[in-house]
Design a protein around this motif. Structure first.
Motif, mmCIF file in Angstrom:
data_model
loop_
_atom_site.group_PDB
_atom_site.id
_atom_site.type_symbol
_atom_site.label_atom_id
_atom_site.label_comp_id
_atom_site.label_asym_id
_atom_site.label_seq_id
_atom_site.Cartn_x
_atom_site.Cartn_y
_atom_site.Cartn_z
ATOM 1 N N ALA A 180 0.838 -1.210 0.000
ATOM 2 C CA ALA A 180 0.000 0.000 0.000
ATOM 3 C C ALA A 180 0.869 1.255 0.000
ATOM 4 C CB ALA A 180 -0.935 -0.005 1.206
ATOM 5 N N TRP A 181 1.954 1.237 0.781
ATOM 6 C CA TRP A 181 2.863 2.389 0.800
ATOM 7 C C TRP A 181 3.517 2.590 -0.564
ATOM 8 C CZ3 TRP A 181 5.426 0.323 5.835
ATOM 9 C CH2 TRP A 181 4.640 0.669 6.929
ATOM 10 N N LYS A 231 2.302 1.673 -3.496
ATOM 11 C CA LYS A 231 1.269 2.176 -4.405
ATOM 12 C C LYS A 231 1.053 3.671 -4.207
ATOM 13 C CE LYS A 231 -3.533 1.719 -5.677
ATOM 14 N NZ LYS A 231 -4.848 1.363 -5.235
ATOM 15 N N GLU A 232 0.969 4.083 -2.951
ATOM 16 C CA GLU A 232 0.761 5.499 -2.644
ATOM 17 C C GLU A 232 1.948 6.332 -3.134
ATOM 18 O OE1 GLU A 232 0.231 8.405 1.231
ATOM 19 O OE2 GLU A 232 -0.246 6.281 1.429
ATOM 20 N N GLU A 276 1.705 6.726 -6.887
ATOM 21 C CA GLU A 276 0.665 7.689 -7.257
ATOM 22 C C GLU A 276 1.140 9.117 -7.017
ATOM 23 O OE1 GLU A 276 -2.634 6.361 -4.907
ATOM 24 O OE2 GLU A 276 -3.151 4.767 -6.317
ATOM 25 N N ASN A 277 1.821 9.340 -5.894
ATOM 26 C CA ASN A 277 2.351 10.671 -5.602
ATOM 27 C C ASN A 277 3.437 11.058 -6.590
ATOM 28 O OD1 ASN A 277 0.629 11.029 -3.428
ATOM 29 N ND2 ASN A 277 2.096 10.229 -1.948
#
Length: 115
Positions: A92-93, A95-96, A99-100
């Motif tokens: 999840a980190w 992926k985030e 995206e950032n």
């Protein structure tokens, strides 16, 4: 895993020997191999693939659990639950972060002030 997580259910048979077969679609989607973890969560059984990683946080997890007062079988169950949650959290980190990173087109954009 490149695909987005999704919720999907399917009815499966349980053999006389209490065995189940993981549907191929699920097996492939989760990139499962020869082992899985199984967890009893209330009235649900949760099966997750075993992920071998070079990053082992076992000592940190155990220290936290002992500090929180866990012991005996409860310690083992909570240790396994937390250890199995490491990979999804890291994914999840990542992926985030991706995206950032896509939002920043160049390094100079990092220093621009919002209007």
């Amino acid at each position: 895993m490149a695909q987005e997580p999704r919720k999907k259910s399917r009815r499966i048979a349980i053999s006389d020997k209490r065995q189940i077969t993981v549907p191929k679609e699920y097996y492939d989607y989760l990139e499962m191999e020869s082992e899985a973890n199984i967890e009893l969560d209330g009235n649900k059984i949760v099966i997750t693939p075993v992920r071998e990683t070079n990053d082992d946080f076992s000592e940190f997890i155990l220290k936290d659990l002992i500090d929180e007062g866990y012991g005996g079988d409860e310690l083992l169950q909570e240790f396994n639950r937390r250890k199995n949650n490491i990979r999804p959290a890291v994914e999840a980190w990542i992926k985030e972060a991706r995206e950032n990173a896509e939002e920043v087109k160049s390094v100079s954009n990092l220093f621009e002030e919002d209007e």
